[in-house]
Design a protein around this motif. Structure first.
Motif, PDB file in Angstrom:
ATOM      1  N   GLY A  76      16.929 107.629 -56.432  1.00 48.89           N
ATOM      2  CA  GLY A  76      17.617 108.572 -57.325  1.00 48.89           C
ATOM      3  C   GLY A  76      16.861 109.878 -57.447  1.00 48.89           C
ATOM      4  O   GLY A  76      17.467 110.960 -57.485  1.00 48.89           O
ATOM      5  N   ALA A  79      17.484 111.810 -54.333  1.00 46.72           N
ATOM      6  CA  ALA A  79      18.829 112.400 -54.353  1.00 46.72           C
ATOM      7  C   ALA A  79      18.880 113.605 -55.285  1.00 46.72           C
ATOM      8  O   ALA A  79      19.557 114.604 -55.013  1.00 46.72           O
ATOM      9  N   ALA A  82      17.326 116.486 -53.485  1.00 50.20           N
ATOM     10  CA  ALA A  82      18.263 116.979 -52.478  1.00 50.20           C
ATOM     11  C   ALA A  82      19.388 117.790 -53.112  1.00 50.20           C
ATOM     12  O   ALA A  82      19.836 118.807 -52.579  1.00 50.20           O
ATOM     13  N   LEU A  83      19.845 117.328 -54.297  1.00 53.59           N
ATOM     14  CA  LEU A  83      20.916 118.052 -54.995  1.00 53.59           C
ATOM     15  C   LEU A  83      20.461 119.437 -55.419  1.00 53.59           C
ATOM     16  O   LEU A  83      21.177 120.427 -55.258  1.00 53.59           O
TER      17      LEU A  83
END
Length: 412
Positions: A76, A79, A82-83
């Motif tokens: 998480g 991610a 990356a977001l």
């Protein structure tokens, strides 16, 4: 005249404003933890969990679940990173695309302006269409307004009058005059076409400023169904000297429109069925010295319309069947000295209409069949003979909503 309102530029809204990566990640992690904590707490409350049994031993299954949870937290977090990175990349790409569009627009703008300054009328005509196309495709309102301003400035430039075509020596100058006149008329036609298009649609210029101060309009020009709902539209000192100019069913519902000091000396100008429902429209000091101007069936339902100090000295001006149902219309200090001004069948039902200090010195002014059913109409201190049919239309005694000049009253 008040300063022109410039459309708000969206350039500043597109400027790249990004936090540092460390700060963005920190805030993203904090937000994620708060959201996760809130969700966890909500589930605990929803499922009515009791207190944790601290005496229970850690078995292999529980240990495996904790390992999976750890990997899930790490995934998480990855991610989330990356977001954040993807968001920053998207913002950079959008800003770069806007810069590229602005740079391309600037290059095309320079080329179009160069063509507009050419000695060849045909090249100028191409420059006119190029500028109009640039205004349609402009990436923001500020660049669109710049294109419109250049087209208006071209119309304001002085031009050589027609030398005539009777003498062979003047043939070339006459043909050049006609060619350059075509360029001017093309600009006027493009402006009218763009103001008829619904606001917010492609090729609509509604809401942009339009400065036609001092421009000579000697051709047919169709503003029918145009909407003036924002921006400043200035036709002050404009000269309507020929052709048919139509504002039929046009809507003046916001912003400011100026016809102050305009000269209506030929041709015909139509405001028939126009709606004045907001904003301010100025005809103050306008001169109606020839031709015909029609306000027949126009609706004055809001805003303010000024005819103060206007000179009706030769035109045929028609307010027949016009409806004055709201707002304010001022004819104060106007002079009716020649020509014909017709208020036959006009309905005064809610607006404040001011004829204070108006001079009726000659010419023909008609109020036959006019209806005074509400609002307030003032002829205070008006001078000269009463307009034709006014006494009959008002009735005896005059209603409280109509104040006549003392010289028109019995014994006055």
């Amino acid at each position: 005249m008040t300063a022109k309102r410039r459309p708000r530029s969206v350039t500043s809204d597109r400027e790249l404003r990004l936090w540092r990566v460390g700060r963005a990640l920190t805030l993203a992690f904090v937000a994620a933890i708060l959201v996760a904590g809130g969700v966890f707490y909500g589930l605990v409350v929803l499922l009515d969990f009791q207190e944790i049994d601290s005496t229970t031993k850690l078995d292999a299954k529980t240990l495996f679940d904790l390992v999976k949870l750890s990997f899930g937290v790490v995934a998480g977090a990855g991610a989330l990173v990356a977001l954040v990175v993807a968001y920053r990349r998207q913002r950079v790409d959008e800003a770069g695309a806007h810069r590229d569009a602005t740079r391309l627009h600037t290059e095309r703008f320079s080329q179009a302006v160069d063509r507009l300054g050419s000695d060849s009328p045909a090249v100028r005509l191409g420059g006119v269409h190029a500028l109009a196309g640039l205004a349609d495709d402009a990436p923001d309102d500020n660049l669109r307004q710049t294109c419109i301003d250049v087209l208006c400035a071209y119309l304001q430039l002085p031009f050589t009058p027609d030398p005539g075509s009777t003498e062979p020596a003047h043939q070339d100058e006459h043909h050049r005059y006609l060619a350059l006149r075509k360029v001017r008329h093309t600009i006027l036609g493009l402006i009218a076409d763009h103001y008829r298009r619904p606001r917010g649609t492609h090729r609509s210029w509604q809401g942009c400023d339009l400065d036609l101060t001092g421009v000579t309009i000697d051709c047919d020009m169709d503003f029918s169904d145009a909407v003036f709902s924002g921006g400043a539209v200035n036709l002050g000192r404009a000269v309507f000297s020929g052709g048919v100019v139509s504002f039929t069913r046009a809507k003046f519902c916001g912003g400011a429109v100026y016809f102050g000091d305009a000269e209506f000396s030929g041709g015909s100008v139509h405001f028939s069925g126009a709606v004045f429902s907001g904003g301010t429209v100025h005809f103050g000091d306008a001169v109606f010295s020839g031709g015909a101007v029609y306000f027949s069936g126009a609706v004055f339902s809001g805003g303010t319309v000024h005819f103060g100090d206007a000179a009706f000295s030769g035109s045929s001006v028609h307010f027949s069947d016009a409806v004055f149902s709201g707002g304010a219309v001022h004819f104060g200090d106007a002079v009716f000295s020649a020509g014909t001004v017709n208020f036959r069948g006009a309905i005064f039902s809610g607006a404040t209409v001011n004829f204070r200090d108006t001079v009726f010195s000659s010419g023909a002014v008609y109020f036959s069949g006019a209806v005074f059913s509400g609002g307030a109409v003032y002829f205070t201190r008006a001078t000269g003979p009463a307009p034709n049919g006014l006494a009959t239309a008002v009735g005896t005694p005059a209603p409280a909503t109509v104040v006549l000049a003392s010289v028109w009253l019995p014994g006055g």
